[in-house]
Scaffold this motif. Structure first.
Motif, PDB file in Angstrom:
ATOM      1  N   THR A 115      -3.262   2.637  -6.148  1.00 38.45           N
ATOM      2  CA  THR A 115      -4.625   2.230  -5.813  1.00 38.45           C
ATOM      3  C   THR A 115      -5.453   2.306  -7.078  1.00 38.45           C
ATOM      4  O   THR A 115      -5.404   3.296  -7.806  1.00 38.45           O
ATOM      5  N   VAL A 116      -6.212   1.247  -7.353  1.00 45.23           N
ATOM      6  CA  VAL A 116      -7.021   1.162  -8.561  1.00 45.23           C
ATOM      7  C   VAL A 116      -8.488   1.182  -8.155  1.00 45.23           C
ATOM      8  O   VAL A 116      -8.898   0.445  -7.263  1.00 45.23           O
ATOM      9  N   ILE A 122     -10.188  -4.924 -16.663  1.00 46.38           N
ATOM     10  CA  ILE A 122      -8.849  -4.606 -17.116  1.00 46.38           C
ATOM     11  C   ILE A 122      -8.099  -3.851 -16.018  1.00 46.38           C
ATOM     12  O   ILE A 122      -6.925  -4.089 -15.799  1.00 46.38           O
ATOM     13  N   ALA A 123      -8.791  -2.966 -15.326  1.00 45.80           N
ATOM     14  CA  ALA A 123      -8.140  -2.164 -14.287  1.00 45.80           C
ATOM     15  C   ALA A 123      -7.579  -3.042 -13.176  1.00 45.80           C
ATOM     16  O   ALA A 123      -6.465  -2.812 -12.695  1.00 45.80           O
ATOM     17  N   ALA A 124      -8.325  -4.062 -12.767  1.00 44.51           N
ATOM     18  CA  ALA A 124      -7.858  -4.943 -11.696  1.00 44.51           C
ATOM     19  C   ALA A 124      -6.627  -5.734 -12.117  1.00 44.51           C
ATOM     20  O   ALA A 124      -5.685  -5.896 -11.339  1.00 44.51           O
ATOM     21  N   VAL A 125      -6.621  -6.204 -13.336  1.00 42.85           N
ATOM     22  CA  VAL A 125      -5.470  -6.967 -13.833  1.00 42.85           C
ATOM     23  C   VAL A 125      -4.246  -6.064 -13.951  1.00 42.85           C
ATOM     24  O   VAL A 125      -3.148  -6.417 -13.507  1.00 42.85           O
ATOM     25  N   LEU A 126      -4.422  -4.861 -14.528  1.00 37.82           N
ATOM     26  CA  LEU A 126      -3.298  -3.933 -14.650  1.00 37.82           C
ATOM     27  C   LEU A 126      -2.785  -3.494 -13.280  1.00 37.82           C
ATOM     28  O   LEU A 126      -1.579  -3.392 -13.058  1.00 37.82           O
ATOM     29  N   GLY A 127      -3.701  -3.231 -12.352  1.00 38.06           N
ATOM     30  CA  GLY A 127      -3.292  -2.848 -11.004  1.00 38.06           C
ATOM     31  C   GLY A 127      -2.453  -3.925 -10.336  1.00 38.06           C
ATOM     32  O   GLY A 127      -1.481  -3.632  -9.636  1.00 38.06           O
ATOM     33  N   THR A 128      -2.820  -5.178 -10.553  1.00 36.98           N
ATOM     34  CA  THR A 128      -2.051  -6.291  -9.994  1.00 36.98           C
ATOM     35  C   THR A 128      -0.680  -6.394 -10.656  1.00 36.98           C
ATOM     36  O   THR A 128       0.331  -6.603  -9.986  1.00 36.98           O
ATOM     37  N   MET A 129      -0.646  -6.214 -11.965  1.00 41.82           N
ATOM     38  CA  MET A 129       0.626  -6.297 -12.690  1.00 41.82           C
ATOM     39  C   MET A 129       1.577  -5.162 -12.318  1.00 41.82           C
ATOM     40  O   MET A 129       2.790  -5.351 -12.274  1.00 41.82           O
ATOM     41  N   TRP A 130       1.030  -3.985 -12.037  1.00 41.87           N
ATOM     42  CA  TRP A 130       1.851  -2.798 -11.790  1.00 41.87           C
ATOM     43  C   TRP A 130       2.105  -2.512 -10.319  1.00 41.87           C
ATOM     44  O   TRP A 130       2.755  -1.525  -9.986  1.00 41.87           O
ATOM     45  N   GLN A 131       1.616  -3.348  -9.399  1.00 49.78           N
ATOM     46  CA  GLN A 131       1.745  -3.030  -7.978  1.00 49.78           C
ATOM     47  C   GLN A 131       3.195  -2.952  -7.509  1.00 49.78           C
ATOM     48  O   GLN A 131       3.509  -2.175  -6.615  1.00 49.78           O
ATOM     49  N   ASP A 132       4.095  -3.726  -8.111  1.00 47.75           N
ATOM     50  CA  ASP A 132       5.509  -3.643  -7.722  1.00 47.75           C
ATOM     51  C   ASP A 132       6.214  -2.473  -8.402  1.00 47.75           C
ATOM     52  O   ASP A 132       7.135  -1.880  -7.844  1.00 47.75           O
ATOM     53  N   THR A 133       5.779  -2.129  -9.616  1.00 43.61           N
ATOM     54  CA  THR A 133       6.387  -1.033 -10.364  1.00 43.61           C
ATOM     55  C   THR A 133       6.009   0.323  -9.782  1.00 43.61           C
ATOM     56  O   THR A 133       6.821   1.245  -9.759  1.00 43.61           O
ATOM     57  N   PHE A 134       4.762   0.438  -9.328  1.00 47.83           N
ATOM     58  CA  PHE A 134       4.251   1.691  -8.776  1.00 47.83           C
ATOM     59  C   PHE A 134       3.779   1.472  -7.337  1.00 47.83           C
ATOM     60  O   PHE A 134       2.594   1.240  -7.095  1.00 47.83           O
ATOM     61  N   PRO A 135       4.707   1.532  -6.368  1.00 43.35           N
ATOM     62  CA  PRO A 135       4.317   1.314  -4.970  1.00 43.35           C
ATOM     63  C   PRO A 135       3.246   2.316  -4.528  1.00 43.35           C
ATOM     64  O   PRO A 135       3.282   3.484  -4.900  1.00 43.35           O
ATOM     65  N   TYR A 162      -4.146 -12.997  -6.086  1.00 44.96           N
ATOM     66  CA  TYR A 162      -4.311 -11.678  -6.697  1.00 44.96           C
ATOM     67  C   TYR A 162      -5.006 -11.837  -8.028  1.00 44.96           C
ATOM     68  O   TYR A 162      -4.817 -12.835  -8.690  1.00 44.96           O
ATOM     69  N   PRO A 163      -5.814 -10.912  -8.498  1.00 46.74           N
ATOM     70  CA  PRO A 163      -6.166  -9.640  -7.895  1.00 46.74           C
ATOM     71  C   PRO A 163      -7.326  -9.707  -6.904  1.00 46.74           C
ATOM     72  O   PRO A 163      -7.705  -8.696  -6.333  1.00 46.74           O
ATOM     73  N   THR A 164      -7.894 -10.890  -6.667  1.00 44.59           N
ATOM     74  CA  THR A 164      -9.067 -11.007  -5.801  1.00 44.59           C
ATOM     75  C   THR A 164      -8.792 -10.549  -4.373  1.00 44.59           C
ATOM     76  O   THR A 164      -9.633  -9.909  -3.749  1.00 44.59           O
ATOM     77  N   ILE A 165      -7.616 -10.830  -3.846  1.00 53.03           N
ATOM     78  CA  ILE A 165      -7.306 -10.455  -2.454  1.00 53.03           C
ATOM     79  C   ILE A 165      -6.431  -9.216  -2.359  1.00 53.03           C
ATOM     80  O   ILE A 165      -5.900  -8.908  -1.304  1.00 53.03           O
ATOM     81  N   SER A 176      -5.291  -3.108  -2.799  1.00 54.21           N
ATOM     82  CA  SER A 176      -5.113  -1.877  -3.563  1.00 54.21           C
ATOM     83  C   SER A 176      -6.149  -1.714  -4.665  1.00 54.21           C
ATOM     84  O   SER A 176      -6.133  -0.737  -5.392  1.00 54.21           O
ATOM     85  N   ILE A 177      -7.039  -2.689  -4.824  1.00 55.46           N
ATOM     86  CA  ILE A 177      -8.071  -2.604  -5.849  1.00 55.46           C
ATOM     87  C   ILE A 177      -9.411  -2.373  -5.167  1.00 55.46           C
ATOM     88  O   ILE A 177      -9.864  -3.182  -4.366  1.00 55.46           O
ATOM     89  N   ILE A 178     -10.024  -1.243  -5.484  1.00 54.38           N
ATOM     90  CA  ILE A 178     -11.319  -0.878  -4.917  1.00 54.38           C
ATOM     91  C   ILE A 178     -12.359  -1.058  -6.020  1.00 54.38           C
ATOM     92  O   ILE A 178     -12.304  -0.383  -7.044  1.00 54.38           O
ATOM     93  N   SER A 179     -13.292  -1.972  -5.823  1.00 53.34           N
ATOM     94  CA  SER A 179     -14.329  -2.216  -6.808  1.00 53.34           C
ATOM     95  C   SER A 179     -15.631  -1.581  -6.336  1.00 53.34           C
ATOM     96  O   SER A 179     -16.148  -1.918  -5.280  1.00 53.34           O
ATOM     97  N   VAL A 180     -16.136  -0.653  -7.130  1.00 52.89           N
ATOM     98  CA  VAL A 180     -17.379   0.045  -6.811  1.00 52.89           C
ATOM     99  C   VAL A 180     -18.488  -0.608  -7.628  1.00 52.89           C
ATOM    100  O   VAL A 180     -18.381  -0.700  -8.853  1.00 52.89           O
TER     101      VAL A 180
END
Length: 80
Positions: free
Chosen positions: A17-18, A1-14, A32-35, A38-42
């Motif tokens: 980083t997720v 969910i975090a990756a999808v939301l981060g992709t959706m919000w990247q223009d709204t919140f310059p 997106y969101p694969t490339i 701004s998304i860091i997957s641990v």
């Protein structure tokens, strides 16, 4: 969910980083969101969800449906 939301919000919140723990692949390899940088997957070693995809789920669903229908095949798997 975090990756999808981060992709959706990247223009709204310059500069957003997720950080996602064990984030599965949630998009095609070349979009997106694969490339998204701004998304860091641990992930932890041996974490099955980091490589789980819709294709894997489709394969598992297909295998389970075969096990439900073919009792001989199911018994062979269970006694192996």
């Amino acid at each position: 969910i975090a990756a999808v939301l981060g992709t959706m919000w990247q223009d709204t919140f310059p500069g957003l980083t997720v950080y996602a723990y064990g984030c599965p692949c949630v998009g095609p390899i070349d979009t997106y969101p694969t490339i998204n940088d701004s998304i860091i997957s641990v992930i932890a070693e041996g974490d099955p969800f980091s490589s789980l995809s819709l294709g894997h789920i489709a394969d598992i669903t297909n295998a389970i449906s075969h096990l439900c229908v073919d009792t001989a095949f199911r018994n062979e798997i269970l006694t192996w």
